[in-house]
Write a protein that holds these residues in place. Structure first.
Motif, PDB file in Angstrom:
ATOM      1  N   PRO A  50     -14.156  19.176  -1.161  1.00 52.48           N
ATOM      2  CA  PRO A  50     -13.366  20.012  -2.076  1.00 52.48           C
ATOM      3  C   PRO A  50     -11.901  19.565  -2.168  1.00 52.48           C
ATOM      4  N   PHE A  51     -11.538  18.530  -1.445  1.00 52.70           N
ATOM      5  CA  PHE A  51     -10.146  18.052  -1.510  1.00 52.70           C
ATOM      6  C   PHE A  51     -10.135  16.537  -1.373  1.00 52.70           C
ATOM      7  N   LYS A  52      -8.962  15.968  -1.640  1.00 55.47           N
ATOM      8  CA  LYS A  52      -8.811  14.526  -1.524  1.00 55.47           C
ATOM      9  C   LYS A  52      -8.262  14.222  -0.129  1.00 55.47           C
ATOM     10  N   LEU A  53      -8.864  13.291   0.565  1.00 58.95           N
ATOM     11  CA  LEU A  53      -8.395  12.979   1.916  1.00 58.95           C
ATOM     12  C   LEU A  53      -7.035  12.301   1.891  1.00 58.95           C
ATOM     13  N   THR A  54      -6.245  12.548   2.899  1.00 63.63           N
ATOM     14  CA  THR A  54      -4.942  11.886   2.989  1.00 63.63           C
ATOM     15  C   THR A  54      -5.133  10.460   3.494  1.00 63.63           C
ATOM     16  N   GLN A  55      -4.103   9.645   3.315  1.00 65.54           N
ATOM     17  CA  GLN A  55      -4.177   8.261   3.753  1.00 65.54           C
ATOM     18  C   GLN A  55      -4.487   8.178   5.251  1.00 65.54           C
ATOM     19  N   ASP A  56      -3.821   9.015   6.040  1.00 63.15           N
ATOM     20  CA  ASP A  56      -4.039   8.972   7.488  1.00 63.15           C
ATOM     21  C   ASP A  56      -5.468   9.366   7.859  1.00 63.15           C
ATOM     22  N   GLN A  57      -6.013  10.311   7.127  1.00 61.23           N
ATOM     23  CA  GLN A  57      -7.404  10.692   7.387  1.00 61.23           C
ATOM     24  C   GLN A  57      -8.330   9.518   7.096  1.00 61.23           C
ATOM     25  N   LEU A  58      -8.057   8.820   5.987  1.00 59.87           N
ATOM     26  CA  LEU A  58      -8.886   7.668   5.627  1.00 59.87           C
ATOM     27  C   LEU A  58      -8.784   6.562   6.674  1.00 59.87           C
ATOM     28  N   GLY A  60      -3.282  14.886  16.001  1.00 56.02           N
ATOM     29  CA  GLY A  60      -2.681  15.246  14.727  1.00 56.02           C
ATOM     30  C   GLY A  60      -2.307  16.703  14.752  1.00 56.02           C
ATOM     31  N   ASP A  61      -1.229  16.975  14.036  1.00 48.98           N
ATOM     32  CA  ASP A  61      -0.740  18.330  14.016  1.00 48.98           C
ATOM     33  C   ASP A  61      -1.790  19.330  13.588  1.00 48.98           C
ATOM     34  N   VAL A  62      -1.561  20.559  13.985  1.00 50.87           N
ATOM     35  CA  VAL A  62      -2.395  21.646  13.505  1.00 50.87           C
ATOM     36  C   VAL A  62      -2.417  21.604  11.981  1.00 50.87           C
ATOM     37  N   GLY A  63      -3.596  21.653  11.405  1.00 55.90           N
ATOM     38  CA  GLY A  63      -3.682  21.687   9.951  1.00 55.90           C
ATOM     39  C   GLY A  63      -3.689  20.319   9.296  1.00 55.90           C
ATOM     40  N   SER A  64      -3.621  19.268  10.099  1.00 55.66           N
ATOM     41  CA  SER A  64      -3.571  17.929   9.512  1.00 55.66           C
ATOM     42  C   SER A  64      -4.956  17.471   9.061  1.00 55.66           C
ATOM     43  N   GLY A  65      -5.966  18.234   9.408  1.00 52.29           N
ATOM     44  CA  GLY A  65      -7.308  17.941   8.903  1.00 52.29           C
ATOM     45  C   GLY A  65      -8.114  16.993   9.776  1.00 52.29           C
ATOM     46  N   LYS A  66      -8.132  17.274  11.071  1.00 51.39           N
ATOM     47  CA  LYS A  66      -8.899  16.428  11.978  1.00 51.39           C
ATOM     48  C   LYS A  66     -10.400  16.703  11.862  1.00 51.39           C
ATOM     49  N   THR A  67     -10.723  17.983  11.584  1.00 52.80           N
ATOM     50  CA  THR A  67     -12.132  18.359  11.609  1.00 52.80           C
ATOM     51  C   THR A  67     -12.976  17.526  10.645  1.00 52.80           C
ATOM     52  N   VAL A  68     -12.447  17.344   9.455  1.00 52.64           N
ATOM     53  CA  VAL A  68     -13.251  16.641   8.456  1.00 52.64           C
ATOM     54  C   VAL A  68     -13.472  15.182   8.868  1.00 52.64           C
ATOM     55  N   VAL A  69     -12.515  14.627   9.589  1.00 54.49           N
ATOM     56  CA  VAL A  69     -12.674  13.263  10.103  1.00 54.49           C
ATOM     57  C   VAL A  69     -13.840  13.231  11.095  1.00 54.49           C
ATOM     58  N   MET A 129      -1.766  17.377   1.022  1.00 57.24           N
ATOM     59  CA  MET A 129      -0.765  17.507  -0.043  1.00 57.24           C
ATOM     60  C   MET A 129      -0.375  18.926  -0.413  1.00 57.24           C
ATOM     61  N   ASN A 130      -1.371  19.772  -0.582  1.00 60.18           N
ATOM     62  CA  ASN A 130      -1.064  21.067  -1.182  1.00 60.18           C
ATOM     63  C   ASN A 130      -0.346  22.016  -0.227  1.00 60.18           C
ATOM     64  N   ARG A 131      -0.022  21.520   0.954  1.00 62.68           N
ATOM     65  CA  ARG A 131       0.640  22.393   1.913  1.00 62.68           C
ATOM     66  C   ARG A 131       2.114  22.555   1.584  1.00 62.68           C
TER      67      ARG A 131
HETATM   68  P1  ADP Z   1      -6.774  20.657  12.337  1.00 61.68           P
HETATM   69  O1  ADP Z   1      -6.301  19.248  12.327  1.00 61.68           O
HETATM   70  O2  ADP Z   1      -5.740  21.607  12.753  1.00 61.68           O
HETATM   71  O3  ADP Z   1      -8.061  20.807  13.098  1.00 61.68           O
HETATM   72  P2  ADP Z   1      -8.422  21.358  10.146  1.00 61.68           P
HETATM   73  O4  ADP Z   1      -9.321  20.232  10.253  1.00 61.68           O
HETATM   74  O5  ADP Z   1      -8.868  22.674  10.651  1.00 61.68           O
HETATM   75  O6  ADP Z   1      -7.049  20.998  10.828  1.00 61.68           O
HETATM   76  O7  ADP Z   1      -7.941  21.489   8.654  1.00 61.68           O
HETATM   77  C1  ADP Z   1      -7.165  22.556   8.243  1.00 61.68           C
HETATM   78  C2  ADP Z   1      -7.566  22.970   6.842  1.00 61.68           C
HETATM   79  O8  ADP Z   1      -7.191  21.979   5.892  1.00 61.68           O
HETATM   80  C3  ADP Z   1      -9.029  23.173   6.690  1.00 61.68           C
HETATM   81  O9  ADP Z   1      -9.228  24.343   5.949  1.00 61.68           O
HETATM   82  C4  ADP Z   1      -9.494  21.956   5.910  1.00 61.68           C
HETATM   83  O10 ADP Z   1     -10.591  22.239   5.108  1.00 61.68           O
HETATM   84  C5  ADP Z   1      -8.283  21.620   5.090  1.00 61.68           C
HETATM   85  N1  ADP Z   1      -8.123  20.189   4.773  1.00 61.68           N
HETATM   86  C6  ADP Z   1      -8.436  19.141   5.559  1.00 61.68           C
HETATM   87  N2  ADP Z   1      -8.121  17.973   4.955  1.00 61.68           N
HETATM   88  C7  ADP Z   1      -7.562  18.291   3.768  1.00 61.68           C
HETATM   89  C8  ADP Z   1      -7.020  17.531   2.692  1.00 61.68           C
HETATM   90  N3  ADP Z   1      -6.987  16.195   2.731  1.00 61.68           N
HETATM   91  N4  ADP Z   1      -6.532  18.190   1.631  1.00 61.68           N
HETATM   92  C9  ADP Z   1      -6.562  19.545   1.592  1.00 61.68           C
HETATM   93  N5  ADP Z   1      -7.070  20.324   2.552  1.00 61.68           N
HETATM   94  C10 ADP Z   1      -7.561  19.713   3.646  1.00 61.68           C
END
Ligand code: ADP
Ligand code: MG
Length: 663
Positions: free
Chosen positions: A248-256, A278-287, A431-433
């Protein structure tokens, strides 16, 4: 072997209290160190109130008289001539001191001041001079039902009972630094008399802990070289890319980049052993989810371990969503899972019918067996000690390991304490943060703060409020109980207020947290227990009372609880102390930068400061404050390993190598 039972007075009930404190055996007892020391100063006599604690010097002014009760109790009383006045002293059950209390003998009395009766009810009488101004008292974490006195008696018995306390510092090193003996250090730690002694004892115990830690890290690192015979996994880029495109979102460069590094690990024969910071909210889970997806495509099982049940549930829900279009069998396993279901899960894990299991670290415990575990992911890795680190590896057949941590630390430092791992950093935020706006407010500006809270509530957003203490204590720091009452008065009519702290039963905690997550609670008032990982998107304001009591990294972690969606979020730090340090928080939200600052300031905490708990499960060392000791221990551990000295010290060898179960 339940040594605790050998100690007099530890029956089944006391045992449960001790277990609550994480004490399961004699060694745990001995190393249940005070978490801080209280320095008692002599009282300002004319400023004492009824019932205050008093410490006062004087000369014995009358021959003590003794009253014996039925049984063994006795009460002794005498007059004390102090600089300020002549007062009465009463002390219970110390009749044996009578002969020492000769007229005009100089003593120091510690006790409770009964102003109305001009009497001290003494808890202690000290004969030898105790220096200018101080007596030191140890303060322990304990639990209701278990007094400090009992705890200390158990500790003392444990020390006596244990004829052989293993000293892990090799003699040449002990000599080099002139360390005091371990037993002596342990005695001083629990029965402090002089500040200098406590310093020496602490230094000795910290060094030992860090030296052993570094040996274990080095050992794991040396084993890592041998871990090249893993299994390489097929990488189906087409499927992975389509998965990424469907997010549902575009991955950041660091995530890629992180994903690339993981793909490289997994496709090679090397076993992955990677830390994702990575900081809280940086999106580690999806990685991590993508790593799990690769495992699934290769017919391997994955396990995701987190420190709390709340987090486990949250991850489970998120992961289910991310995998909604994929036929992968994800299950949640926590202690609240009904027994029948648990058994079914165990069975299905063993048969390989579950592809991904999410749970607390209990899932990796002995009785769980997997059919084909290929990947273990642990979230908030700093909560797990180095022993667990090694043991994860042994669970699957050469399972790959991915550690995730939201406590970024400076690179040089990371290389030391995570020397056995590869490290990937995610530095950019999605980005959208919107950047969280942080204010530093003086306590007398509380009206402004309340106005800001109200305006967030009016927009139906949720608020976190954090305070350092649970209940009214000796200090005048803010506490959760009182704040809850005050917030009830201010907002209770219209909004629901919840309270959360570490002394609540875990079922209750989970319930409150779930209510907050589902929006039923508007204001959550808590201690730092909410620190780790929770994700409530509608929470937009974090208010922290007595912010000076927290380390910058902790504040940063707490702040990360808000700003988890595209709503503008705020963090309000309330304090009138230490504001130069706190100001950094208003200037940056970059976790790596804050952690650099935090580490620069390290060592400023004094001997009697509160030990930060939770990190790496150290018992006495504090990685931040004890940086120098760590670096020294690192150097010594390197020399020790290079010279193959382990073989000359079988006890060290046993502890280092025996902690891990590597094939
Ligand atoms: P943390 O690194 O703290 O574990 P999360 O993986 O929980 O962070 O991600 C925080 C939120 O951001 C989640 O709701 C996730 O779906 C969302 N998210 C992750 N990557 C992106 C992204 N590239 N763009 C927008 N939202 C993202
Ligand atoms: Mg997370």
């Amino acid at each position: 072997m339940d040594y605790l039972n050998l100690i007099k007075g530890i029956g089944p009930k006391t045992k449960t209290y001790l277990e609550k404190l994480g004490i399961y055996n004699v060694n745990d007892l001995i190393t249940h160190y005070p978490f801080r020391y209280e320095v008692l100063k002599r009282s300002d006599f004319f400023n004492l109130n009824q019932g205050d604690k008093i410490i006062i010097d004087g000369l014995v002014d009358s021959v003590p008289s003794i009253f014996r009760f039925k049984g063994k109790m006795n009460k002794m009383s005498f007059r004390l001539r102090t600089k300020e006045a002549i007062i009465n002293v009463i002390i219970f059950n110390r009749a044996f001191l009578k002969n020492h209390l000769t007229i005009n003998k100089e003593i120091t009395v510690i006790g409770k001041w009964d102003l109305l009766k001009n009497t001290v009810v003494a808890s202690d009488i000290i004969f030898e001079g105790i220096g200018d101004s101080v007596k030191i008292e140890s303060v322990y974490h304990t639990t209701s039902g278990l007094s400090k006195k009992q705890l200390l008696r158990f500790i003392d018995d444990a020390l006596k009972l244990n004829p052989k306390i293993i000293d892990y510092i090799p003699a040449p090193i002990a000599l080099k630094y002139n360390f005091i003996e371990k037993r002596e250090a342990l005695n001083i730690i629990h029965h402090p008399t002089k500040a200098e002694d406590v310093k020496k004892a602490m230094l000795r115990l910290k060094y030992e802990e860090l030296f052993m830690f570094m040996l274990k890290v080095k050992f794991l690192k040396s084993k890592k070289k041998n871990l090249n015979q893993g299994y390489s996994k097929e990488i189906d880029m087409e499927k992975i890319n389509s998965f990424i495109e469907n997010l549902p979102f575009k991955l950041t460069q660091d995530q890629l980049t992180a994903i690339d590094e993981i793909i490289e690990d997994l496709s090679s024969k090397k076993v992955m052993n990677r830390l994702l910071q990575g900081d809280v909210g940086s999106g580690k889970t999806v990685v991590a989810v993508i790593a799990m997806y690769i495992m699934y495509l290769n017919h391997y099982q994955s396990a995701l371990m987190v420190p709390t049940e709340i987090l486990a549930k949250q991850h489970y829900a998120n992961i289910k969503k991310l995998f909604k279009d994929i036929d992968i069998n994800v299950e949640l396993l926590i202690s609240a899972t009904p027994k029948k279901e648990k058994e079914k899960i165990y069975e299905e894990l063993e048969q390989g019918r579950i592809d991904l299991i999410v749970g607390t670290h209990a899932i990796i415990q002995d009785n769980v067996s997997f059919s084909n575990l290929g990947l273990v992911v642990t979230d908030e890795q700093h909560r797990f000690g180095v022993n667990q680190r090694g043991n994860l590896r042994s669970k699957g057949k050469q399972a790959d390991i991915l550690y995730m941590s939201a406590t970024p630390i400076p690179r040089t430092y990371a290389l030391t304490i995570y020397g056995d791992m590869d490290i990937t950093n995610i530095k950019t935020m999605p980005m959208n943060r919107k950047e969280i706006i942080t204010y530093l407010k003086h306590p007398n500006e509380i009206k402004d703060v309340l106005t800001m809270i109200k305006s967030e509530l009016d927009m139906h957003h949720q608020i976190y409020v954090v305070a350092p203490l649970i209940e009214e204590g000796e200090s005048d720091l803010e506490n959760v109980n009182k704040l809850t009452r005050q917030f009830e008065l201010a907002f209770g009519k219209k909004y629901k207020i919840g309270m959360l702290h570490g002394k609540m039963p875990s079922v209750e905690k989970t319930k409150i947290m779930n209510e907050y997550a589902s929006g039923n609670i508007d204001i959550l008032i808590s201690t730092t227990v909410i620190e780790v990982g929770v994700d409530v998107k509608n929470a937009t304001m974090m208010v922290i009372f007595d912010a000076q009591k927290f380390g910058l990294s902790t504040l940063h972690q707490l702040r990360g609880r808000v700003g988890r969606s595209d709503l503008q979020s705020y963090c309000i730090l309330i304090s009138d102390k230490d504001t130069a340090r706190l100001k950094i928080m208003t200037e940056t939200t970059d976790g790596f930068e804050i952690s650099e600052e935090d580490f620069k300031l390290r060592g400023q905490g004094d001997l009697f400061g509160v030990r930060q708990s939770g990190d790496m499960t150290f018992k006495i060392a504090d990685l931040k404050k004890d940086y120098k000791i760590l670096m020294q221990a690192k150097k010594d551990a390197e020399t020790f390993m290079e010279h193959n000295m382990m073989d000359d010290f079988p006890e060290i060898k046993k502890e280092v190598e025996g902690s891990f179960d590597l094939d």
